[in-house]
Enzyme design. Structure first.
Site, PDB file in Angstrom:
ATOM      1  N   GLY A  46       0.845  -1.197   0.000  1.00  0.00           N
ATOM      2  CA  GLY A  46       0.000   0.000   0.000  1.00  0.00           C
ATOM      3  C   GLY A  46       0.872   1.236   0.000  1.00  0.00           C
ATOM      4  O   GLY A  46       2.061   1.169   0.341  1.00  0.00           O
ATOM      5  N   GLN A  51       3.202   9.893   1.374  1.00  0.00           N
ATOM      6  CA  GLN A  51       4.502   9.207   1.477  1.00  0.00           C
ATOM      7  C   GLN A  51       5.444   9.571   0.330  1.00  0.00           C
ATOM      8  O   GLN A  51       6.653   9.356   0.430  1.00  0.00           O
ATOM      9  CB  GLN A  51       4.304   7.682   1.528  1.00  0.00           C
ATOM     10  CG  GLN A  51       3.651   7.212   2.824  1.00  0.00           C
ATOM     11  CD  GLN A  51       3.482   5.718   2.860  1.00  0.00           C
ATOM     12  OE1 GLN A  51       2.542   5.186   2.285  1.00  0.00           O
ATOM     13  NE2 GLN A  51       4.404   5.023   3.508  1.00  0.00           N
ATOM     14  N   CYS A 102       5.978  -0.334   7.510  1.00  0.00           N
ATOM     15  CA  CYS A 102       5.647   0.884   6.777  1.00  0.00           C
ATOM     16  C   CYS A 102       6.875   1.335   5.993  1.00  0.00           C
ATOM     17  O   CYS A 102       7.983   1.351   6.536  1.00  0.00           O
ATOM     18  CB  CYS A 102       5.228   1.985   7.748  1.00  0.00           C
ATOM     19  SG  CYS A 102       4.770   3.524   6.918  1.00  0.00           S
ATOM     20  N   LEU A 103       6.649   1.700   4.746  1.00  0.00           N
ATOM     21  CA  LEU A 103       7.774   2.137   3.911  1.00  0.00           C
ATOM     22  C   LEU A 103       8.398   3.422   4.449  1.00  0.00           C
ATOM     23  O   LEU A 103       9.541   3.724   4.121  1.00  0.00           O
ATOM     24  CB  LEU A 103       7.299   2.330   2.466  1.00  0.00           C
ATOM     25  CG  LEU A 103       6.816   1.031   1.787  1.00  0.00           C
ATOM     26  CD1 LEU A 103       6.167   1.345   0.448  1.00  0.00           C
ATOM     27  CD2 LEU A 103       7.957   0.040   1.623  1.00  0.00           C
ATOM     28  N   HIS A 144      -4.308   1.367   7.888  1.00  0.00           N
ATOM     29  CA  HIS A 144      -2.920   1.860   7.950  1.00  0.00           C
ATOM     30  C   HIS A 144      -2.742   3.018   6.956  1.00  0.00           C
ATOM     31  O   HIS A 144      -2.160   4.059   7.300  1.00  0.00           O
ATOM     32  CB  HIS A 144      -1.971   0.694   7.631  1.00  0.00           C
ATOM     33  CG  HIS A 144      -0.529   1.068   7.460  1.00  0.00           C
ATOM     34  ND1 HIS A 144       0.472   0.615   8.290  1.00  0.00           N
ATOM     35  CD2 HIS A 144       0.094   1.851   6.537  1.00  0.00           C
ATOM     36  CE1 HIS A 144       1.632   1.115   7.896  1.00  0.00           C
ATOM     37  NE2 HIS A 144       1.444   1.867   6.826  1.00  0.00           N
ATOM     38  N   GLU A 145      -3.258   2.839   5.739  1.00  0.00           N
ATOM     39  CA  GLU A 145      -3.096   3.885   4.712  1.00  0.00           C
ATOM     40  C   GLU A 145      -3.895   5.135   5.081  1.00  0.00           C
ATOM     41  O   GLU A 145      -3.424   6.261   4.905  1.00  0.00           O
ATOM     42  CB  GLU A 145      -3.535   3.373   3.336  1.00  0.00           C
ATOM     43  CG  GLU A 145      -2.775   2.180   2.799  1.00  0.00           C
ATOM     44  CD  GLU A 145      -1.277   2.285   2.913  1.00  0.00           C
ATOM     45  OE1 GLU A 145      -0.739   3.405   2.928  1.00  0.00           O
ATOM     46  OE2 GLU A 145      -0.627   1.228   3.011  1.00  0.00           O
ATOM     47  N   HIS A 148      -2.204   7.510   7.332  1.00  0.00           N
ATOM     48  CA  HIS A 148      -1.239   8.424   6.695  1.00  0.00           C
ATOM     49  C   HIS A 148      -1.916   9.742   6.287  1.00  0.00           C
ATOM     50  O   HIS A 148      -1.297  10.803   6.336  1.00  0.00           O
ATOM     51  CB  HIS A 148      -0.607   7.784   5.462  1.00  0.00           C
ATOM     52  CG  HIS A 148       0.499   6.808   5.749  1.00  0.00           C
ATOM     53  ND1 HIS A 148       1.677   7.175   6.359  1.00  0.00           N
ATOM     54  CD2 HIS A 148       0.612   5.477   5.491  1.00  0.00           C
ATOM     55  CE1 HIS A 148       2.469   6.110   6.455  1.00  0.00           C
ATOM     56  NE2 HIS A 148       1.847   5.060   5.948  1.00  0.00           N
TER      57      HIS A 148
HETATM   58  O1  GNR Z   1       4.073  -2.640   2.583  1.00  0.00           O
HETATM   59  C1  GNR Z   1       3.399  -2.481   3.608  1.00  0.00           C
HETATM   60  N1  GNR Z   1       3.059  -3.570   4.346  1.00  0.00           N
HETATM   61  C2  GNR Z   1       2.133  -3.534   5.359  1.00  0.00           C
HETATM   62  C3  GNR Z   1       2.046  -4.631   6.210  1.00  0.00           C
HETATM   63  C4  GNR Z   1       1.112  -4.643   7.220  1.00  0.00           C
HETATM   64  C5  GNR Z   1       0.264  -3.586   7.399  1.00  0.00           C
HETATM   65  C6  GNR Z   1       0.348  -2.485   6.584  1.00  0.00           C
HETATM   66  C7  GNR Z   1       1.264  -2.470   5.559  1.00  0.00           C
HETATM   67  S1  GNR Z   1       1.337  -1.087   4.505  1.00  0.00           S
HETATM   68  C8  GNR Z   1       3.014  -1.122   4.035  1.00  0.00           C
HETATM   69  C9  GNR Z   1       3.301  -0.062   2.998  1.00  0.00           C
HETATM   70  C10 GNR Z   1       3.085   1.288   3.604  1.00  0.00           C
HETATM   71  O2  GNR Z   1       3.877   1.857   4.316  1.00  0.00           O
HETATM   72  N2  GNR Z   1       1.950   1.869   3.348  1.00  0.00           N
HETATM   73  O3  GNR Z   1       1.663   3.081   3.901  1.00  0.00           O
HETATM   74 NI    NI Z   2       2.762   3.127   5.770  1.00  0.00          NI
END
Ligand code: GNR
Ligand code: NI
Length: 177
Positions: A46, A51, A102-103, A144-145, A148
């Site tokens: 995601g 980001q 998270c990236l 999670h997204e 952000h």
């Molecule tokens: O790549 C991602 N893996 C992930 C694993 C578990 C819960 C959420 C994620 S999102 C993350 C990519 C990211 O930072 N998205 O904002």
């Molecule tokens: Ni993230």
């Protein structure tokens, strides 16, 4: 096609609140294409526009794990999903725990508890509205997204002790690199 640089904590831009998309134009669709390129390259499942430094309410998700070809050269079918101006409702009392990464907090992982199911309203890249009930990993990932878009990172859901441990490990990994 463009792979954009991904902002990492503690970049203050990650703490901005993203603005609703009002214009569904070619520039938006180019941003989305670049976000997919960036997400697949990372690789991740995601990505939120902030980001890559764009404070707009745009998310891309593809839960298929990342490599288009695995070690045996087998094709993995991609399932790219676009969510613009997402809004949540009807979250369950029931929660699920998932080990998140998270990236923007590279190579750090921790368990996060979130509502197990959630209904999402959103628009597509042409402004058309959609609604769907999300479960499982999709429910976790879209929450999670969505965080952000509000300037929230998964580490904000941890206890201070656990958050400090993650940030310490991140600092150590950066120093070693
Ligand atoms: O790549 C991602 N893996 C992930 C694993 C578990 C819960 C959420 C994620 S999102 C993350 C990519 C990211 O930072 N998205 O904002
Ligand atoms: Ni993230």
């Amino acid at each position: 096609m463009a792979i954009l640089p991904i902002l990492e904590t503690p970049d203050p831009r990650l703490r901005q609140i993203s603005k609703p998309v009002e214009t569904f134009d070619d520039a938006l669709r180019t941003l989305i294409a670049d976000m997919f390129d960036t997400m697949y390259d990372a690789p991740g499942i995601g990505l939120a526009a902030i980001q890559v430094g764009v404070p707009q309410r745009v998310l891309v998700i593809d839960l298929q794990e990342p490599d288009p070809e695995d070690a045996e050269g087998k094709k993995v079918i991609r399932n790219p999903r676009i969510f613009i101006n997402p809004v949540f409702s009807e979250q369950t009392e029931e929660h699920s725990v998932y080990q998140e990464g998270c990236l923007s907090v590279p190579e750090q992982y921790a368990d996060v508890t979130r509502p197990a199911e959630i209904t999402v309203d959103w628009q597509d890249e042409y402004g058309k509205p959609h609604r769907e009930r999300m479960t499982g990993l999709m429910a976790t990932c879209i929450q999670h997204e969505h965080d952000h878009l509000e300037g929230i990172l998964f580490i904000d859901h941890l206890s201070r002790l656990k958050r400090d441990m993650v940030l310490k490990k991140l600092a150590k990994a950066r120093k070693a690199a």
